[in-house]
Design a protein around this motif. Structure first.
Motif, PDB file in Angstrom:
ATOM      1  N   ALA A  59       4.938 -12.667   2.705  1.00  0.00           N
ATOM      2  CA  ALA A  59       6.110 -11.961   2.167  1.00  0.00           C
ATOM      3  C   ALA A  59       5.705 -10.559   1.714  1.00  0.00           C
ATOM      4  CB  ALA A  59       6.725 -12.744   1.009  1.00  0.00           C
ATOM      5  N   ILE A  60       4.532 -10.451   1.132  1.00  0.00           N
ATOM      6  CA  ILE A  60       4.038  -9.139   0.703  1.00  0.00           C
ATOM      7  C   ILE A  60       3.711  -8.272   1.922  1.00  0.00           C
ATOM      8  CG2 ILE A  60       2.155  -7.976  -0.532  1.00  0.00           C
ATOM      9  CD1 ILE A  60       2.274 -10.431  -2.489  1.00  0.00           C
ATOM     10  N   ALA A  61       3.249  -8.879   3.010  1.00  0.00           N
ATOM     11  CA  ALA A  61       3.010  -8.123   4.245  1.00  0.00           C
ATOM     12  C   ALA A  61       4.308  -7.558   4.796  1.00  0.00           C
ATOM     13  CB  ALA A  61       2.335  -9.008   5.286  1.00  0.00           C
ATOM     14  N   ILE A  62       5.362  -8.355   4.741  1.00  0.00           N
ATOM     15  CA  ILE A  62       6.679  -7.856   5.165  1.00  0.00           C
ATOM     16  C   ILE A  62       7.091  -6.707   4.263  1.00  0.00           C
ATOM     17  CG2 ILE A  62       9.143  -8.448   5.306  1.00  0.00           C
ATOM     18  CD1 ILE A  62       8.198 -11.286   6.195  1.00  0.00           C
ATOM     19  N   ALA A  63       6.851  -6.854   2.974  1.00  0.00           N
ATOM     20  CA  ALA A  63       7.168  -5.782   2.022  1.00  0.00           C
ATOM     21  C   ALA A  63       6.428  -4.504   2.399  1.00  0.00           C
ATOM     22  CB  ALA A  63       6.802  -6.211   0.602  1.00  0.00           C
ATOM     23  N   LEU A  64       5.143  -4.637   2.666  1.00  0.00           N
ATOM     24  CA  LEU A  64       4.334  -3.475   3.042  1.00  0.00           C
ATOM     25  C   LEU A  64       4.870  -2.818   4.307  1.00  0.00           C
ATOM     26  CD1 LEU A  64       1.748  -1.725   2.785  1.00  0.00           C
ATOM     27  CD2 LEU A  64       0.576  -3.488   4.126  1.00  0.00           C
ATOM     28  N   ALA A  65       5.182  -3.613   5.319  1.00  0.00           N
ATOM     29  CA  ALA A  65       5.714  -3.058   6.565  1.00  0.00           C
ATOM     30  C   ALA A  65       7.031  -2.333   6.327  1.00  0.00           C
ATOM     31  CB  ALA A  65       5.890  -4.172   7.602  1.00  0.00           C
ATOM     32  N   LEU A  66       7.912  -2.924   5.530  1.00  0.00           N
ATOM     33  CA  LEU A  66       9.197  -2.277   5.253  1.00  0.00           C
ATOM     34  C   LEU A  66       9.023  -0.951   4.526  1.00  0.00           C
ATOM     35  CD1 LEU A  66      11.302  -5.393   4.203  1.00  0.00           C
ATOM     36  CD2 LEU A  66      11.620  -3.994   6.259  1.00  0.00           C
ATOM     37  N   VAL A  67       8.138  -0.941   3.538  1.00  0.00           N
ATOM     38  CA  VAL A  67       7.902   0.304   2.795  1.00  0.00           C
ATOM     39  C   VAL A  67       7.284   1.359   3.714  1.00  0.00           C
ATOM     40  CG1 VAL A  67       6.544   1.350   0.937  1.00  0.00           C
ATOM     41  CG2 VAL A  67       7.799  -0.765   0.523  1.00  0.00           C
ATOM     42  N   LEU A  68       6.306   0.975   4.513  1.00  0.00           N
ATOM     43  CA  LEU A  68       5.675   1.940   5.419  1.00  0.00           C
ATOM     44  C   LEU A  68       6.686   2.502   6.421  1.00  0.00           C
ATOM     45  CD1 LEU A  68       2.228   0.214   6.059  1.00  0.00           C
ATOM     46  CD2 LEU A  68       2.657   2.327   4.771  1.00  0.00           C
ATOM     47  N   ILE A  69       7.529   1.637   6.960  1.00  0.00           N
ATOM     48  CA  ILE A  69       8.564   2.120   7.885  1.00  0.00           C
ATOM     49  C   ILE A  69       9.545   3.015   7.133  1.00  0.00           C
ATOM     50  CG2 ILE A  69      10.508   1.419   9.352  1.00  0.00           C
ATOM     51  CD1 ILE A  69       8.804  -1.147   9.974  1.00  0.00           C
ATOM     52  N   GLY A  70       9.865   2.634   5.884  1.00  0.00           N
ATOM     53  CA  GLY A  70      10.797   3.422   5.070  1.00  0.00           C
ATOM     54  C   GLY A  70      10.301   4.823   4.759  1.00  0.00           C
ATOM     55  N   VAL A  71       8.981   4.986   4.641  1.00  0.00           N
ATOM     56  CA  VAL A  71       8.420   6.319   4.385  1.00  0.00           C
ATOM     57  C   VAL A  71       8.006   6.996   5.690  1.00  0.00           C
ATOM     58  CG1 VAL A  71       7.686   5.755   2.034  1.00  0.00           C
ATOM     59  CG2 VAL A  71       6.056   5.505   3.920  1.00  0.00           C
ATOM     60  N   ASP A  72       8.432   6.432   6.806  1.00  0.00           N
ATOM     61  CA  ASP A  72       8.208   6.992   8.132  1.00  0.00           C
ATOM     62  C   ASP A  72       6.727   7.067   8.501  1.00  0.00           C
ATOM     63  OD1 ASP A  72       9.339   7.829  10.510  1.00  0.00           O
ATOM     64  OD2 ASP A  72       9.219   9.952   9.988  1.00  0.00           O
ATOM     65  N   ALA A  73       5.989   6.011   8.151  1.00  0.00           N
ATOM     66  CA  ALA A  73       4.581   5.930   8.533  1.00  0.00           C
ATOM     67  C   ALA A  73       4.474   5.690  10.030  1.00  0.00           C
ATOM     68  CB  ALA A  73       3.889   4.802   7.767  1.00  0.00           C
ATOM     69  N   LEU A  75       3.361   3.960  13.562  1.00  0.00           N
ATOM     70  CA  LEU A  75       3.300   2.563  13.987  1.00  0.00           C
ATOM     71  C   LEU A  75       1.888   2.018  13.812  1.00  0.00           C
ATOM     72  CD1 LEU A  75       4.758   0.144  15.178  1.00  0.00           C
ATOM     73  CD2 LEU A  75       4.317   1.078  17.460  1.00  0.00           C
ATOM     74  N   GLN A  76       0.884   2.856  14.042  1.00  0.00           N
ATOM     75  CA  GLN A  76      -0.500   2.431  13.859  1.00  0.00           C
ATOM     76  C   GLN A  76      -0.761   2.015  12.417  1.00  0.00           C
ATOM     77  OE1 GLN A  76       0.284   5.210  15.604  1.00  0.00           O
ATOM     78  NE2 GLN A  76      -0.511   4.760  17.640  1.00  0.00           N
ATOM     79  N   THR A  77      -0.211   2.748  11.465  1.00  0.00           N
ATOM     80  CA  THR A  77      -0.402   2.416  10.046  1.00  0.00           C
ATOM     81  C   THR A  77       0.253   1.085   9.709  1.00  0.00           C
ATOM     82  OG1 THR A  77      -0.490   4.764   9.478  1.00  0.00           O
ATOM     83  CG2 THR A  77      -0.028   3.233   7.685  1.00  0.00           C
ATOM     84  N   VAL A  78       1.448   0.851  10.233  1.00  0.00           N
ATOM     85  CA  VAL A  78       2.142  -0.417   9.990  1.00  0.00           C
ATOM     86  C   VAL A  78       1.346  -1.576  10.589  1.00  0.00           C
ATOM     87  CG1 VAL A  78       4.257  -1.731  10.420  1.00  0.00           C
ATOM     88  CG2 VAL A  78       4.406   0.706   9.884  1.00  0.00           C
ATOM     89  N   VAL A  79       0.888  -1.421  11.818  1.00  0.00           N
ATOM     90  CA  VAL A  79       0.129  -2.482  12.480  1.00  0.00           C
ATOM     91  C   VAL A  79      -1.194  -2.724  11.754  1.00  0.00           C
ATOM     92  CG1 VAL A  79      -1.069  -3.118  14.625  1.00  0.00           C
ATOM     93  CG2 VAL A  79       1.235  -2.175  14.713  1.00  0.00           C
ATOM     94  N   ALA A  80      -1.853  -1.666  11.314  1.00  0.00           N
ATOM     95  CA  ALA A  80      -3.098  -1.830  10.558  1.00  0.00           C
ATOM     96  C   ALA A  80      -2.844  -2.586   9.257  1.00  0.00           C
ATOM     97  CB  ALA A  80      -3.726  -0.469  10.261  1.00  0.00           C
ATOM     98  N   GLY A  81      -1.756  -2.269   8.571  1.00  0.00           N
ATOM     99  CA  GLY A  81      -1.416  -2.984   7.337  1.00  0.00           C
ATOM    100  C   GLY A  81      -1.183  -4.459   7.582  1.00  0.00           C
ATOM    101  N   ILE A  82      -0.486  -4.765   8.662  1.00  0.00           N
ATOM    102  CA  ILE A  82      -0.264  -6.168   9.015  1.00  0.00           C
ATOM    103  C   ILE A  82      -1.597  -6.841   9.358  1.00  0.00           C
ATOM    104  CG2 ILE A  82       0.760  -7.704  10.761  1.00  0.00           C
ATOM    105  CD1 ILE A  82       3.136  -5.681  10.856  1.00  0.00           C
ATOM    106  N   GLY A  83      -2.430  -6.157  10.108  1.00  0.00           N
ATOM    107  CA  GLY A  83      -3.727  -6.719  10.491  1.00  0.00           C
ATOM    108  C   GLY A  83      -4.591  -7.046   9.288  1.00  0.00           C
ATOM    109  N   TRP A  84      -4.697  -6.109   8.356  1.00  0.00           N
ATOM    110  CA  TRP A  84      -5.528  -6.360   7.170  1.00  0.00           C
ATOM    111  C   TRP A  84      -4.931  -7.443   6.289  1.00  0.00           C
ATOM    112  CZ3 TRP A  84     -10.325  -5.424   7.359  1.00  0.00           C
ATOM    113  CH2 TRP A  84     -10.804  -4.371   8.131  1.00  0.00           C
ATOM    114  N   THR A  85      -3.602  -7.557   6.286  1.00  0.00           N
ATOM    115  CA  THR A  85      -2.980  -8.644   5.524  1.00  0.00           C
ATOM    116  C   THR A  85      -3.302  -9.995   6.154  1.00  0.00           C
ATOM    117  OG1 THR A  85      -1.179  -7.172   4.856  1.00  0.00           O
ATOM    118  CG2 THR A  85      -0.798  -9.532   4.619  1.00  0.00           C
ATOM    119  N   LEU A  86      -3.288 -10.068   7.468  1.00  0.00           N
ATOM    120  CA  LEU A  86      -3.647 -11.319   8.137  1.00  0.00           C
ATOM    121  C   LEU A  86      -5.100 -11.702   7.843  1.00  0.00           C
ATOM    122  CD1 LEU A  86      -1.868 -10.805  11.583  1.00  0.00           C
ATOM    123  CD2 LEU A  86      -1.176 -12.323   9.714  1.00  0.00           C
TER     124      LEU A  86
END
Length: 123
Positions: A59-73, A75-86
């Motif tokens: 759930a926190i990973a989803i939160a991170l992805a939403l915030v990163l997309i919201g600040v226009d990060a 795609l690499q940053t979003v995928v990296a965040g998901i990867g490190w969360t996994l």
């Protein structure tokens, strides 16, 4: 709007873990009979605990992805965040079942693939 959604998901994830420990997990583990899992009671208890908390981490990973997309990060940053969360999710079955539950390996491989993909811009 996505940042607000991300904040809500982060709060949900944190509350899920805290309230689950207080009101659900302790009750379940106090039961005399736990599911028959190879490795005995400690592995069953660890599996219950890590499965509960991995939901919170995701759930926190989803939160991170939403915030990163919201600040226009990127795609690499979003995928990296998901990867490190996994990869962080892998720590839960390693700690709670002493590595006996094999899900940690899937989390590590999937997280590593995401992280490498983000680093090589193969997203």
């Amino acid at each position: 709007m996505l940042i607000a959604a991300g904040i809500l998901m982060a709060v949900l994830g944190i509350a899920h873990s805290i309230l689950g420990e207080r009101h659900v997990i302790g009750f379940l583990l106090a039961q005399e009979r736990l599911p028959p899992i190879a490795g005995g009671r400690s592995v069953a208890a660890g599996t219950i605990r890590f499965a509960w908390h991995v939901t919170s981490v995701l759930a926190i990973a989803i939160a991170l992805a939403l915030v990163l997309i919201g600040v226009d990060a990127s795609l690499q940053t979003v995928v990296a965040g998901i990867g490190w969360t996994l990869i962080a999710c892998a720590l839960l079955p390693i700690v709670y079942t002493r590595g006996r539950h094999p899900s940690w390996a899937i989390f590590v491989v999937a997280g590593g693939l995401c992280a490498v993909s983000a680093l090589t811009s193969a997203v």
